[in-house]
Write a protein that holds these residues in place. Structure first.
Motif, PDB file in Angstrom:
ATOM      1  N   SER A 142       0.944  -1.178  -0.133  1.00 40.69           N
ATOM      2  CA  SER A 142      -0.245  -0.020  -0.030  1.00 40.69           C
ATOM      3  C   SER A 142       0.851   1.239  -0.033  1.00 40.69           C
ATOM      4  O   SER A 142       0.371   2.157  -0.586  1.00 40.69           O
ATOM      5  CB  SER A 142      -0.930   0.025   1.212  1.00 40.69           C
ATOM      6  N   GLY A 143       1.979   1.034   0.404  1.00 42.98           N
ATOM      7  CA  GLY A 143       2.912   2.392   0.557  1.00 42.98           C
ATOM      8  C   GLY A 143       2.929   2.910   2.005  1.00 42.98           C
ATOM      9  O   GLY A 143       3.732   3.881   2.180  1.00 42.98           O
ATOM     10  N   THR A 145       3.586   1.854   4.984  1.00 42.00           N
ATOM     11  CA  THR A 145       4.745   1.926   6.080  1.00 42.00           C
ATOM     12  C   THR A 145       5.674   2.658   5.476  1.00 42.00           C
ATOM     13  O   THR A 145       6.266   3.384   6.440  1.00 42.00           O
ATOM     14  CB  THR A 145       5.494   0.195   5.777  1.00 42.00           C
ATOM     15  N   LYS A 169       4.373  -3.668  -5.401  1.00 37.89           N
ATOM     16  CA  LYS A 169       3.512  -4.647  -5.857  1.00 37.89           C
ATOM     17  C   LYS A 169       2.361  -3.688  -6.656  1.00 37.89           C
ATOM     18  O   LYS A 169       2.085  -2.473  -6.406  1.00 37.89           O
ATOM     19  CB  LYS A 169       2.599  -5.094  -4.790  1.00 37.89           C
ATOM     20  N   VAL A 192       3.963 -12.732  -1.752  1.00 42.02           N
ATOM     21  CA  VAL A 192       5.222 -13.499  -1.959  1.00 42.02           C
ATOM     22  C   VAL A 192       5.856 -13.609  -0.720  1.00 42.02           C
ATOM     23  O   VAL A 192       5.958 -12.907   0.095  1.00 42.02           O
ATOM     24  CB  VAL A 192       6.041 -12.502  -3.048  1.00 42.02           C
ATOM     25  N   ASP A 198       8.768 -13.045   4.740  1.00 42.77           N
ATOM     26  CA  ASP A 198       7.891 -14.112   5.231  1.00 42.77           C
ATOM     27  C   ASP A 198       6.680 -14.093   5.327  1.00 42.77           C
ATOM     28  O   ASP A 198       5.817 -13.273   4.757  1.00 42.77           O
ATOM     29  CB  ASP A 198       8.392 -14.048   6.603  1.00 42.77           C
TER      30      ASP A 198
HETATM   31  P1  5GP Z   1       2.616  -1.600   3.034  1.00 41.94           P
HETATM   32  O1  5GP Z   1       2.595  -0.641   4.305  1.00 41.94           O
HETATM   33  O2  5GP Z   1       3.310  -1.109   1.793  1.00 41.94           O
HETATM   34  O3  5GP Z   1       1.211  -1.948   2.719  1.00 41.94           O
HETATM   35  O4  5GP Z   1       3.474  -3.007   3.111  1.00 41.94           O
HETATM   36  C1  5GP Z   1       4.753  -3.046   3.545  1.00 41.94           C
HETATM   37  C2  5GP Z   1       5.097  -3.942   4.492  1.00 41.94           C
HETATM   38  O5  5GP Z   1       4.290  -5.308   4.440  1.00 41.94           O
HETATM   39  C3  5GP Z   1       6.496  -4.836   4.003  1.00 41.94           C
HETATM   40  O6  5GP Z   1       7.548  -3.960   4.716  1.00 41.94           O
HETATM   41  C4  5GP Z   1       6.156  -6.286   4.157  1.00 41.94           C
HETATM   42  O7  5GP Z   1       6.739  -6.426   5.581  1.00 41.94           O
HETATM   43  C5  5GP Z   1       4.754  -6.361   4.309  1.00 41.94           C
HETATM   44  N1  5GP Z   1       4.365  -7.209   3.039  1.00 41.94           N
HETATM   45  C6  5GP Z   1       3.526  -6.501   2.030  1.00 41.94           C
HETATM   46  N2  5GP Z   1       3.135  -7.388   0.899  1.00 41.94           N
HETATM   47  C7  5GP Z   1       4.105  -8.373   1.178  1.00 41.94           C
HETATM   48  C8  5GP Z   1       4.114  -9.894   0.355  1.00 41.94           C
HETATM   49  O8  5GP Z   1       3.691  -9.827  -0.718  1.00 41.94           O
HETATM   50  N3  5GP Z   1       4.940 -10.838   1.345  1.00 41.94           N
HETATM   51  C9  5GP Z   1       5.507 -10.485   2.350  1.00 41.94           C
HETATM   52  N4  5GP Z   1       6.196 -11.339   2.918  1.00 41.94           N
HETATM   53  N5  5GP Z   1       5.334  -9.320   3.015  1.00 41.94           N
HETATM   54  C10 5GP Z   1       4.401  -8.451   2.540  1.00 41.94           C
END
Ligand code: 5GP
Length: 222
Positions: A142-143, A145, A169, A192, A198
């Motif tokens: 989502s971005g 983080t 993604k 993934v 993980d």
């Molecule tokens: P965001 O805040 O961008 O939605 O998510 C980022 C964090 O989610 C990444 O640092 C990771 O820890 C986890 N994450 C997001 N997508 C995946 C995925 O496809 N596989 C895994 N193993 N972790 C993911």
């Protein structure tokens, strides 16, 4: 002229059959396919390291603070830093000194974002004041983080913050709110694992970046 933007893996590509690879017995039945083989990951990181070296050595006699986002980012961090070290070793005309920092974030429960971000180890970040920081992250979905982490780090007044992510993604429904400065691969909307990524602490000990099977999702659910 190495590309800092991601190598795009199209939706039509579903990965390689597991039968072409040596995979750990303990995960063989939990995976659908190998999306990005380890060797391919290494080649792409080598290209990113050259690009980062070329971009950032200029006007940067001081150390670049390379910040590893644990746990998922540790393999990418380790390989990227060692490939920048190679550049430093092979180039006598320029150099990019680095120092290494580690923080930990957690937002996922099972294969879904929990919506809230836990940041651990932000204790003595005053050392990034007036420094150039390169955040090294495994994957951006989502971005949120990265947006949150960058906001937190800005509070310590670094000179610059750049972000290198191994993967972004391509989301089916929602837009991603963050674009990294350097990115290895853009992948279709699959969860993934492997290469330190993980699923509930499983699959970090897998070399290739793989797509999980539905049965794997169920088996390791908490
Ligand atoms: P965001 O805040 O961008 O939605 O998510 C980022 C964090 O989610 C990444 O640092 C990771 O820890 C986890 N994450 C997001 N997508 C995946 C995925 O496809 N596989 C895994 N193993 N972790 C993911």
């Amino acid at each position: 002229n190495i590309e800092a933007n991601p190598l795009i893996i199209p939706d039509s590509y579903e990965g390689y059959s597991l039968s072409y690879f040596n995979l750990p017995l303990h995960y063989r039945n939990d995976l659908k396919s190998v999306l990005i083989p380890y060797g391919f990951v290494q080649d792409r990181i080598e290209a990113l390291a050259s690009r980062i070296f070329d971009d950032l050595h200029i006007g940067m006699p001081e150390q670049l603070i390379c910040m590893c986002v644990l746990k998922g980012g540790y393999r990418f961090f380790s390989d990227l830093v060692s490939k920048i070290q190679n550049e430093n070793r092979l180039r006598s005309d320029r150099s990019l000194p680095m120092s290494l920092e580690f923080i930990r974030t957690r937002s996922y429960i099972n294969d879904q974002s929990s919506g809230s971000l836990e940041i651990i180890g932000l204790g003595d970040l005053n050392k990034i004041k007036n420094k150039n920081v390169l955040i090294i992250e495994d994957i951006i979905d989502s971005g949120i983080t990265m947006v949150t982490l960058k906001e937190e780090l800005e509070k310590f007044h670094p000179k610059t913050i750049r972000v290198a992510s191994l993967i972004t993604k391509r989301r089916k429904d929602k837009k991603c709110v963050f674009k990294p400065d350097y990115c290895g691969f853009e992948v279709p909307d699959h969860f993934v694992v492997g290469y330190a990524l993980d699923y509930n602490e499983y699959f970090r000990d897998l070399e290739h970046i793989c797509i999980l099977k539905e049965s794997g999702v169920t088996k390791y659910k908490v």
